[in-house]
Scaffold this motif. Structure first.
Motif, short mmCIF file in Angstrom:
data_model
loop_
_atom_site.label_atom_id
_atom_site.label_comp_id
_atom_site.label_asym_id
_atom_site.label_seq_id
_atom_site.Cartn_x
_atom_site.Cartn_y
_atom_site.Cartn_z
N ASP A 23 -7.06 -0.54 -3.03
CA ASP A 23 -7.89 0.65 -3.26
C ASP A 23 -9.32 0.48 -2.77
N VAL A 24 -9.78 -0.76 -2.64
CA VAL A 24 -11.19 -1.02 -2.39
C VAL A 24 -11.53 -0.93 -0.90
N LYS A 25 -10.77 -1.64 -0.07
CA LYS A 25 -11.09 -1.71 1.36
C LYS A 25 -10.03 -1.04 2.24
N GLY A 26 -9.00 -0.49 1.63
CA GLY A 26 -7.92 0.08 2.40
C GLY A 26 -8.28 1.39 3.08
N VAL A 27 -7.60 1.65 4.19
CA VAL A 27 -7.70 2.93 4.90
C VAL A 27 -6.51 3.79 4.46
N LYS A 28 -6.80 5.02 4.06
CA LYS A 28 -5.74 5.87 3.51
C LYS A 28 -4.67 6.16 4.56
N ARG A 29 -3.42 5.97 4.13
CA ARG A 29 -2.27 6.24 4.98
C ARG A 29 -1.28 7.11 4.23
N HIS A 77 -8.76 -5.06 -11.76
CA HIS A 77 -9.56 -4.22 -10.87
C HIS A 77 -10.37 -5.09 -9.93
N GLY A 78 -10.96 -4.46 -8.92
CA GLY A 78 -11.79 -5.19 -7.98
C GLY A 78 -11.08 -5.50 -6.67
N ALA A 79 -11.77 -6.23 -5.81
CA ALA A 79 -11.27 -6.55 -4.48
C ALA A 79 -10.55 -7.89 -4.46
N PHE A 80 -9.73 -8.08 -3.43
CA PHE A 80 -9.12 -9.38 -3.17
C PHE A 80 -10.20 -10.35 -2.66
N SER A 81 -9.86 -11.63 -2.65
CA SER A 81 -10.73 -12.61 -2.01
C SER A 81 -10.70 -12.39 -0.50
N ASP A 82 -11.74 -12.86 0.16
CA ASP A 82 -11.81 -12.72 1.61
C ASP A 82 -10.62 -13.36 2.29
N ILE A 128 -3.08 4.17 -0.55
CA ILE A 128 -2.07 5.23 -0.58
C ILE A 128 -2.41 6.35 -1.55
N GLY A 129 -3.62 6.37 -2.07
CA GLY A 129 -4.02 7.44 -2.98
C GLY A 129 -5.51 7.71 -2.87
N ASP A 130 -5.98 8.66 -3.63
CA ASP A 130 -7.39 9.04 -3.60
C ASP A 130 -8.21 8.37 -4.69
N TYR A 131 -7.56 7.59 -5.55
CA TYR A 131 -8.27 6.95 -6.64
C TYR A 131 -7.54 5.65 -7.00
N PRO A 132 -8.20 4.73 -7.72
CA PRO A 132 -7.54 3.46 -8.07
C PRO A 132 -6.28 3.68 -8.89
N MET A 133 -5.23 2.92 -8.55
CA MET A 133 -3.94 3.07 -9.21
C MET A 133 -3.45 1.75 -9.76
N ASP A 134 -2.71 1.82 -10.85
CA ASP A 134 -2.14 0.62 -11.45
C ASP A 134 -1.15 -0.04 -10.50
N THR A 135 -1.04 -1.35 -10.63
CA THR A 135 -0.10 -2.11 -9.81
C THR A 135 1.32 -1.57 -9.90
#
Length: 229
Positions: free
Chosen positions: A156-162, A186-191, A203-210
């Motif tokens: 959700d953090v760095k992804g491009v919507k598809r 929540h939050g981003a993955f490690s580099d 794949i969505g417009d807002y943060p979603m549960d795993t």
């Protein structure tokens, strides 16, 4: 698609960290459960006060996320057809190999007991064909073993919507794609995790549960494979 590989990455799944193993909250919980505190699973619902001083504490102590994800994956039609393989990568960089035939306990406390045994013994059950086993450390061990023809991060953090339909159709067109899903709150993955990917997707417009993300992706893949009537 011969097989979908799912990596539950940076999962909030670990035993009690040594820096809080003697905390009164941990000791009382261990005494009540008659367990060795060193091998109990860290759980924010039970150990919140003990966790307050831990580094990165907001991402830790949520084994329920992994539990829910495993129930969904291993109970899917993909699993019944032998078309999915799951690995867990923990917050401490441990890799857990999940037998495709395993059906995790539905009871959460039983799941915690199973994970405690896994970290203590290295596999469950300790003898015979393992349902789960610790296979080492580092995501690279999974990539070297599976050699996927694409690594795709759902983020959700760095992804491009598809579009989910076209994304899952692309997965199905590949032989052995690997999908990375975060198993933390929540939050981003490690580099490092980001550096492994061919594509980072939202794949969505807002943060979603795993579990919600997995449910959508798996259902669309099952539809594309003609498994849903």
């Amino acid at each position: 698609m011969k097989r979908l590989i799912i990596l539950l990455a940076e999962a909030s799944l670990e035993t009690i960290p040594k820096e809080i193993v003697n905390h009164p909250v941990i000791r009382r919980d261990a005494a009540r459960r008659r367990e060795d505190p060193r091998f109990m699973i860290l759980d924010r619902a039970r150990h919140h006060r003990a966790m307050l001083g831990l580094s990165d504490s907001e991402r830790r102590g949520r084994p329920d996320i992994t539990h829910q994800a495993l129930l969904l994956i291993q109970g899917s039609l993909l699993a019944h057809k032998g078309l999915v393989k799951t690995y867990i990568h923990t917050i401490n960089d441990v890799i857990i190999d999940v037998n495709p035939a395993v059906r995790p306990p539905r009871n959460y406390n039983n799941f915690l007991g199973l994970m405690s045994q896994l970290f203590r013994e290295g596999s469950v059950p300790p003898s015979g064909e393992p349902l789960m086993r610790i296979m080492g450390v580092g995501v690279k061990s999974v990539l070297d073993l599976e050699r996927p023809d694409g690594v795709f991060i759902l983020d959700d953090v760095k992804g491009v919507k598809r579009d989910l339909s076209s994304f899952t159709a692309m997965l199905v067109s590949r032989e052995k794609p690997l999908v990375v899903v975060g198993a933390y709150p929540h939050g981003a993955f490690s580099d490092y995790i980001y550096s492994l990917s061919n594509d980072i997707i939202k794949i969505g417009d807002y943060p979603m549960d795993t579990s919600w993300v997995l449910c959508k992706v798996i259902t669309f893949i099952e539809h594309n494979l003609g498994l849903l009537s």
